[in-house]
Design an enzyme around this catalytic site. Structure first.
Site, PDB file in Angstrom:
ATOM      1  CG  HIS A 137      -1.991   0.830   1.324  1.00 19.14           C
ATOM      2  ND1 HIS A 137      -1.552   2.269   1.651  1.00 19.14           N
ATOM      3  CD2 HIS A 137      -3.270   0.967   1.238  1.00 19.14           C
ATOM      4  CE1 HIS A 137      -2.894   3.184   1.732  1.00 19.14           C
ATOM      5  NE2 HIS A 137      -3.736   1.982   1.358  1.00 19.14           N
ATOM      6  CG  ASP A 214       0.405  -2.673   5.959  1.00 23.26           C
ATOM      7  OD1 ASP A 214      -0.414  -2.785   6.787  1.00 23.26           O
ATOM      8  OD2 ASP A 214       0.254  -1.877   5.017  1.00 23.26           O
ATOM      9  CD  GLN A 217      -7.112  -4.413   4.040  1.00 19.52           C
ATOM     10  OE1 GLN A 217      -7.953  -5.346   4.408  1.00 19.52           O
ATOM     11  NE2 GLN A 217      -7.259  -3.249   3.664  1.00 19.52           N
ATOM     12  CE  LYS A 240      -7.375  -0.264   6.090  1.00 21.10           C
ATOM     13  NZ  LYS A 240      -8.096   0.424   4.818  1.00 21.10           N
ATOM     14  CB  CYS A 378      -3.811   3.339  -1.545  1.00 22.68           C
ATOM     15  SG  CYS A 378      -4.824   4.813  -1.367  1.00 22.68           S
TER      16      CYS A 378
HETATM   17  N1  PMP Z   1      -1.835  -1.060   4.378  1.00 17.49           N
HETATM   18  C1  PMP Z   1      -2.862  -1.655   3.958  1.00 17.49           C
HETATM   19  C2  PMP Z   1      -2.486  -3.030   3.337  1.00 17.49           C
HETATM   20  C3  PMP Z   1      -4.078  -0.860   3.796  1.00 17.49           C
HETATM   21  O1  PMP Z   1      -5.161  -1.741   3.290  1.00 17.49           O
HETATM   22  C4  PMP Z   1      -4.345   0.281   4.309  1.00 17.49           C
HETATM   23  C5  PMP Z   1      -5.678   0.897   4.105  1.00 17.49           C
HETATM   24  N2  PMP Z   1      -6.410   0.702   2.996  1.00 17.49           N
HETATM   25  C6  PMP Z   1      -3.233   0.841   4.876  1.00 17.49           C
HETATM   26  C7  PMP Z   1      -2.026   0.412   4.898  1.00 17.49           C
HETATM   27  C8  PMP Z   1      -3.406   2.171   5.475  1.00 17.49           C
HETATM   28  O2  PMP Z   1      -4.254   2.184   6.504  1.00 17.49           O
HETATM   29  P1  PMP Z   1      -4.648   3.597   7.109  1.00 17.49           P
HETATM   30  O3  PMP Z   1      -5.342   4.263   5.953  1.00 17.49           O
HETATM   31  O4  PMP Z   1      -5.880   3.157   8.133  1.00 17.49           O
HETATM   32  O5  PMP Z   1      -3.884   4.283   7.729  1.00 17.49           O
END
Ligand code: PMP
Length: 420
Positions: A137, A214, A217, A240, A378
């Site tokens: 991401h 990370d 998910q 999430k 993203c």
């Molecule tokens: N890493 C992954 C794999 C994600 O899916 C996301 C959110 N889509 C993020 C990081 C970022 O999370 P946040 O926007 O809640 O900081």
């Protein structure tokens, strides 16, 4: 790669969820949108909230609201106790060895930026390498590019295969004596691939490389045990995992957190302040400058309790079944190509429909009350790797049903008819 790199999936037969009853815990799931029953399949973007979370936040603001840590009055003491208690609950949720290893953040993004700007900026030198992967991401790419520009380090990325798995031979080649940090996603939001994080982390640690996972998910979908993973840092987001927005968690091994400088200054993160200089509080306070997101932390505590009550094994088993069903049904549609066909996957089904832009797919489904996401998620490097501008993505949570998958499939048939 070795055969042991991917874990064997848990057999699901004995772990049944009463999904219809659990759905009643989520008020929004009975909403109608555009005159249709809502089918919420955008859980990778954010999950819905059970009444237990909504009530915990409302109760806090209705009866308990006060600032924490410095108050001597009743409400402040109660708020402080409630806030600090969640740290212990989070530690249990991810099996950290101590609540002191839990730093509250705004979300995964902030957790990764914290590690990049505190640990990374204070230790990286010109010529050092940060190893990420081609399926990260943006929040696990950009903070590393920023700290690389500040320190002279270089960011390298492990390529991914046509199925959307990491190329583990390439990983072995890219992990060198110059690598200082490995930052890798456990479950890809764009592809649904589950990476063999335990194996990757073990390989990195053999070489003294500091590791960040990370978990944005993975935390909502897979049981997480940071000690078993062996990672130094693990970041996830409250929103999430059925909790509020604006709150997240950074797990850091004490040994590292204690050596790291603060990245933001202000109230609550200090030991002493004079006009000439300051000294820092111990972690985790060192990394929590200013008034934190108190109500959100309390909501997060309620969310984790809720998830534990539902049962993480049972959640994993049901979601595995649902994803298999959706993969089979959507994959069988004419003109639909799945993007991300890794052997180990969870929760995410990304696809493109021949000749139809994903945004149009999203708009037709929206008309049917089906919420999916269309875009680059993203993860622009993933789109570049697969040669598509965007994908349509259905992403599941434990409260989704086979009927909802059927509604998705009917909507996709309509897409085909409208654009044929
Ligand atoms: N890493 C992954 C794999 C994600 O899916 C996301 C959110 N889509 C993020 C990081 C970022 O999370 P946040 O926007 O809640 O900081």
């Amino acid at each position: 790669m070795t055969a042991t790199a991917f874990p064997t999936p848990t057999p699901s037969a004995t772990l049944a969820l009463d999904v219809e009853r659990l759905r009643e815990d989520f008020p929004i799931l009975s909403e109608r949108v555009r005159g249709k029953q809502l089918v919420y399949l955008d859980n990778a973007a954010t999950s819905q909230k059970p009444r237990a979370v909504i009530d915990a936040v409302t109760r806090f603001y209705s009866a308990e609201n006060a600032n924490i840590h410095r108050g001597v009055h009743y409400l402040s003491e109660r708020a402080t106790i409630a806030y600090d208690a969640v740290r212990g609950r989070v530690a249990r949720f991810i099996n950290a060895s101590s609540p002191a290893e839990i730093v509250f953040t705004r979300g995964t993004t902030e957790g990764i930026n914290l590690v990049a700007q505190s640990y990374g900026r204070s230790t990286l030198r010109a010529g050092d390498e940060i190893l990420i992967t081609g399926m990260e991401h943006h929040s696990n790419i950009v903070p590393w590019q920023m700290v690389a520009a500040q320190t002279g380090a270089t960011v390298r990325a492990v390529p991914i295969t046509d199925a959307g798995e990491l190329d583990l031979d390439a990983f072995d080649r890219l992990l060198t004596e110059r690598t200082r940090i490995l930052a890798v996603v456990q479950l890809s939001n764009a592809l649904g691939s589950i990476n063999p994080v335990r194996w990757l982390v073990a390989r990195a640690r053999e070489r003294g490389v500091v590791t960040l996972v990370d978990g944005a998910q993975s935390a909502p979908h897979l049981p997480v045990d940071v000690q078993a993973l062996g990672c130094d840092f693990f970041a996830f987001s409250g929103h999430k995992v059925f909790g509020p927005t604006g709150v997240g968690v950074l797990y850091g091994r004490s040994e590292l957190l204690e050596r790291m400088p603060p990245w933001q200054g202000g109230g609550d993160m200090i030991e002493t302040v004079t006009l000439e200089g300051s000294t820092w509080a111990l972690p985790p306070a060192r990394f929590e400058a200013g008034t934190p997101m108190i109500a959100e932390v309390i909501g997060l505590g309620a969310a984790l309790s809720y998830v534990e009550t539902v049962g993480r094994e049972a959640i994993g088993a049901w979601e595995e079944e649902l994803l298999a069903y959706a993969t089979e049904r959507v994959g069988a549609l004419n003109g639909v190509r799945l993007i991300g066909t890794a052997r180990e996957k969870a929760s995410v089904l990304s696809f493109v429909v021949d000749g139809v832009h994903p945004h149009d797919v999203g708009a037709v489904l929206d008309d049917e009350g089906v919420a999916i996401r269309a875009g680059h998620h993203c993860a622009q490097p993933v789109m570049q790797r697969f040669g598509v501008p965007a994908t349509a993505r259905a992403s599941f949570a434990f409260y989704n049903t086979r009927d909802e998958v059927d509604t998705l499939v009917r909507g996709l048939r309509r897409v085909r008819t409208l654009f044929a």
